[in-house]
Design an enzyme around this catalytic site. Structure first.
Site, short mmCIF file in Angstrom:
data_model
loop_
_atom_site.label_atom_id
_atom_site.label_comp_id
_atom_site.label_asym_id
_atom_site.label_seq_id
_atom_site.Cartn_x
_atom_site.Cartn_y
_atom_site.Cartn_z
N LEU A 80 0.83 -1.21 0.00
CA LEU A 80 0.00 0.00 0.00
C LEU A 80 0.86 1.26 0.00
O LEU A 80 0.48 2.29 -0.56
CB LEU A 80 -0.89 0.01 1.25
CG LEU A 80 -1.94 -1.09 1.35
CD1 LEU A 80 -2.61 -1.05 2.72
CD2 LEU A 80 -2.99 -0.94 0.25
N ALA A 81 2.01 1.18 0.66
CA ALA A 81 2.93 2.32 0.74
C ALA A 81 4.31 1.80 1.11
O ALA A 81 4.45 0.72 1.68
CB ALA A 81 2.45 3.33 1.79
N ALA A 95 8.29 3.21 2.61
CA ALA A 95 9.07 4.28 3.23
C ALA A 95 10.50 3.80 3.40
O ALA A 95 10.85 2.68 3.00
CB ALA A 95 8.45 4.69 4.57
N SER A 96 11.33 4.64 4.01
CA SER A 96 12.75 4.33 4.09
C SER A 96 13.05 3.15 4.99
O SER A 96 14.02 2.42 4.76
CB SER A 96 13.53 5.56 4.57
OG SER A 96 13.02 6.00 5.81
N GLN A 140 7.76 -1.14 4.50
CA GLN A 140 6.59 -0.94 3.65
C GLN A 140 5.39 -1.66 4.26
O GLN A 140 5.54 -2.51 5.14
CB GLN A 140 6.85 -1.42 2.23
CG GLN A 140 7.13 -2.89 2.08
CD GLN A 140 7.60 -3.23 0.67
OE1 GLN A 140 8.25 -2.42 -0.01
NE2 GLN A 140 7.29 -4.43 0.20
N VAL A 141 4.20 -1.29 3.78
CA VAL A 141 2.95 -1.76 4.37
C VAL A 141 2.16 -2.56 3.34
O VAL A 141 1.99 -2.12 2.19
CB VAL A 141 2.11 -0.57 4.88
CG1 VAL A 141 0.77 -1.06 5.42
CG2 VAL A 141 2.87 0.20 5.94
N LYS A 154 3.08 -4.06 8.53
CA LYS A 154 4.26 -3.23 8.30
C LYS A 154 5.49 -4.12 8.41
O LYS A 154 5.72 -4.76 9.45
CB LYS A 154 4.30 -2.11 9.33
CG LYS A 154 5.35 -1.04 9.07
CD LYS A 154 5.19 0.10 10.09
CE LYS A 154 6.19 1.21 9.84
NZ LYS A 154 6.00 2.34 10.79
N ASP A 214 4.76 13.31 14.80
CA ASP A 214 4.80 13.41 13.34
C ASP A 214 3.37 13.42 12.80
O ASP A 214 2.95 12.49 12.10
CB ASP A 214 5.59 12.24 12.75
CG ASP A 214 5.78 12.37 11.24
OD1 ASP A 214 5.81 13.51 10.75
OD2 ASP A 214 5.87 11.34 10.56
#
Length: 558
Positions: free
Chosen positions: A133-134, A136-137, A140-141, A155, A290
C-alpha cells in the site's frame, strides 16, 4: 586521535559520503572537517565548486541527503523540526524531504514475516496482498486478512536496513565530533548531544514493538473520546520487524472532494484535529510528534482515525506546568513571567538574560497587545519565538522542538479544513482545565509532601556533608588559603553560616508542615482536638524558630 581511525572498517562508506558532499558543492565543508588528508583525496578536486549550481545551498543539501540514503533523509527530517538551530530557508528545504522510496519485492517481505513470526505466511494470514500500500525508508505496508476475518495492515521492515543505519550512525557520531571541534556551529551548539538524540530516536524506530506499545498506550488514553479512533495492534502477528494492526477505512483529511462526497463536516473535523493535539499535550503529556496529514483519516461521524506511532514525544509534569505559565505570560504581556517560564523550561539561565534578550522578549510579548486571540496563529507565534531563540543561540530541548513541530503541523491540518479555525479559542478550555488540575489541593499537597521530603533529606545529609568537608580539609584534599589573622573570622563565619542554614531548613520544613496541616484540616476533613493542637504547636514552633533566625541574622550584621 581522530574519531575516524576507530572506524576504519567503514572507510568505503566514508568515501561514498565524501564524494556525495563534494559532488553537491560542499567541498569546503569536507576540507574543514579534515577529511581530505585522511581519505587521500585530491584537494583541487574537492574544492572545485560547480560553476552555476542550479540550487541554493539549502536545496543542494537536501539533494545530498537524499543521495546518501535513509539515515541521512531521516537526519534531514529531524533537523527540519529545529528552526531554533537552522535558518528558515534550510528548515523549508529540509521539510520537503519525503520519507518515500521504491518498494522492495514481495517475496523478501514474506521471508521477513516468516523469519520474524516463525510460521509460513499462509498460516498467519488468510490472504496477503503482495502489492504494498505504501513504502518508506524503513519499511513498507501490505494489506492482509486474518483467518478470523479481520482486515489488517502489515508493516514489514526493509532487509538489512538496521545494519546500514547502524553504520551510518557510527559515522555520524564521528563527523559530529569533528564538527564540534572544527566548525563555528560547534561553538554555539552541542552537536554531539544532538547526534546522540537523533541516534536514540532512529534506533527506537527500528523496533516495531515499540511502535505497537505506543499505539496501545494511545488507544487506552483515548478510550473514552468518541471523536478519536486508534487502530488495534494484533500482537500474535507482530514482532521486532513486523507490525500487524487493524486497517482503517476512511477519507484522508487532505482529500476535500472525498470529504464532501462522504458528507463529512470539515469544521467539526478541524476541531477534532486540534482537540487531539491539545489533549495529548495538556491532558496526557504524550503526543504524536509526526502529525503528517497522511496519518489521519476522516471516518463517519467526523471521527478522526490516527495511524503511525513510530515517532512520539512525551512531557513530564514540570515541563507541562512551565508551558502553562509561558502561555499565560504571553497572553498577559508579562515579560518577567515569560522569562521565568523560559527558565523553568531549561531554555535559559540567569546568566543568559542580557539586556538585548530582555528587550527582544518585551517586543515578543508586546505583539499580543490589543490583538484578539482568534487572529493569532500558533505557527506565527512559534516562528517568532524560535527566531528570537536562534538569534541568541538558545537551543530547544528535543521534546519541545518536537512539540512545536507537532503544534504547527496540526494547526496547518486544521486550517486546511477550516480557514476560520480559532486555534487559541479552542485551546483555552484545555489550558484552563490543566491549570485548575495543576492547582488542585491534592496536587499541591503532593508537591508540599515532596518538598518536605527533600528538605528532610537535606537536613539528614547536612551533618555528613559537613563531616566530609572537614575530613577533606584535614586530609589535604581541599585547601583554603588565608592569613592567620583571618582564620578566626573564617571559622566563626562557617559556624554561623551552618547554624543559620540549619535554622532555615527547620523553618522551611515548618512552613510546609503548617501548609499540609491546613490542607488536611480545611479540605481533607481531619477534625477533632488533635489536629488543632498540632496546628497550634506548629505555628508556635514556626514563630519561635523565625525569631531565632532573625536574632541570628541581626547579630551577624552587628
Amino acid at each position: 586521535m581522530w574519531p575516524l581511525v576507530r572506524q576504519a572498517r567503514y572507510l568505503g562508506r566514508y568515501r561514498e559520503i565524501t564524494q556525495v558532499l563534494v559532488g553537491h558543492g560542499f567541498g569546503a565543508l569536507v576540507e574543514q572537517l579534515g577529511l581530505i588528508s585522511l581519505l587521500s583525496l585530491p584537494r583541487r578536486a574537492v574544492l572545485r565548486v560547480p560553476p552555476t549550481p542550479p540550487l541554493g545551498t539549502a536545496g543542494r543539501l537536501r539533494e545530498a541527503l537524499v543521495a546518501l540514503g535513509p539515515t541521512f533523509v531521516k537526519l534531514g527530517q529531524a533537523f527540519s523540526t529545529r528552526p531554533d538551530l537552522l535558518p528558515p530557508e534550510f528548515v523549508t528545504e529540509l521539510g520537503k524531504l519525503q520519507d518515500t522510496v521504491p518498494s522492495f519485492p514481495a517475496d523478501v517481505a514474506i521471508a521477513t514475516i516468516e523469519e520474524c513470526l516463525g510460521r509460513p505466511v499462509d498460516q498467519i494470514f488468510a490472504s496477503f496482498d503482495p502489492v504494498p500500500l505504501a513504502a518508506a525508508s524503513l519499511g513498507q505496508v501490505h494489506a492482509a486478512q486474518l483467518h478470523s476475518g479481520e482486515k489488517v495492515v502489515v508493516k514489514v521492515q526493509r532487509p538489512d536496513i538496521a545494519g546500514r543505519i547502524n553504520t551510518d550512525l557510527a559515522i555520524l557520531a564521528d563527523l559530529a565530533a569533528l564538527a564540534q571541534e572544527r566548525l563555528p556551529l560547534g561553538q554555539q551548539y552541542n552537536l554531539i548531544e544532538l547526534t546522540w538524540e537523533f541516534t536514540a530516536t532512529l534506533r527506537a524506530e527500528l523496533d516495531y514493538r515499540r511502535e505497537g506499545r505506543n499505539a496501545d498506550r494511545f488507544r487506552r488514553l483515548f478510550a473514552e473520546h468518541d471523536s478519536i479512533y486508534i487502530p488495534q495492534i494484533y500482537w500474535e502477528y507482530s514482532g521486532s520487524k513486523v507490525l500487524t494492526s487493524e486497517r482503517l477505512y476512511g477519507v484522508k483529511v487532505t482529500d476535500h472532494v472525498g470529504l464532501e462526497a462522504a458528507g463529512i463536516d470539515r469544521v467539526e473535523l478541524a476541531r477534532n484535529c486540534l482537540a487531539l493535539i491539545l489533549r495529548e499535550i495538556f491532558t496526557f503529556g504524550f503526543f504524536h510528534s509526526d502529525p503528517h496529514p497522511g496519518n489521519f483519516f476522516a471516518m463517519p461521524g467526523e471521527v478522526l482515525g490516527v495511524v503511525d506511532y513510530g515517532q512520539m514525544g512525551s512531557l513530564d509534569a514540570h515541563t507541562t506546568h512551565a508551558l502553562l505559565l509561558l502561555l499565560t505570560s504571553m497572553v498577559d504581556q508579562d515579560t518577567d513571567g515569560t522569562i521565568r517560564s523560559l527558565e523553568r523550561l531549561g531554555l535559559i539561565t540567569r546568566r543568559d538574560i542580557t539586556p538585548q534578550l530582555q528587550r527582544d522578549l518585551e517586543r515578543f510579548t508586546q505583539g499580543f497587545v490589543d490583538r484578539p486571540l482568534c487572529e493569532i496563529s500558533a505557527q506565527e507565534t512559534i516562528n517568532e519565538l524560535l527566531s528570537l531563540l536562534r538569534r541568541h543561540h538558545i537551543r530547544l530541548p528535543g521534546p519541545l522542538a518536537l512539540l512545536m513541530k507537532a503544534l504547527v503541523m496540526m494547526e496547518g491540518v486544521g486550517l486546511q479544513l477550516d480557514p476560520q479555525l480559532d486555534v487559541f479559542g479552542i485551546a483555552r478550555p484545555y489550558v484552563e482545565q490543566a491549570i485548575l488540575e495543576d492547582l488542585a489541593p491534592a496536587n499541591l499537597g503532593n508537591q508540599a509532601l515532596h518538598g518536605v521530603r527533600d528538605l528532610g533529606q537535606v537536613a539528614v545529609e547536612l551533618p555528613y556533608q559537613a563531616s566530609d568537608l572537614m575530613h577533606r580539609l584535614n586530609s589535604g584534599e581541599l585547601r583554603i588559603q588565608t592569613e592567620e589573622r583571618e582564620l578566626r573570622r573564617v571559622s566563626s563565619a562557617l559556624v554561623g553560616a551552618a547554624n543559620r542554614l540549619a535554622v532555615a531548613v527547620v523553618l522551611a520544613a515548618l512552613i510546609l508542615g503548617i501548609g499540609m496541616l491546613a490542607v488536611a484540616i480545611g479540605i481533607g476533613g481531619w477534625t477533632g482536638v488533635l489536629p488543632n493542637l498540632l496546628l497550634g504547636f506548629s505555628v508556635a514552633a514556626f514563630l519561635l524558630t523565625g525569631v531565632a533566625l532573625v536574632f541570628a541574622l541581626l547579630r551577624r550584621w552587628e
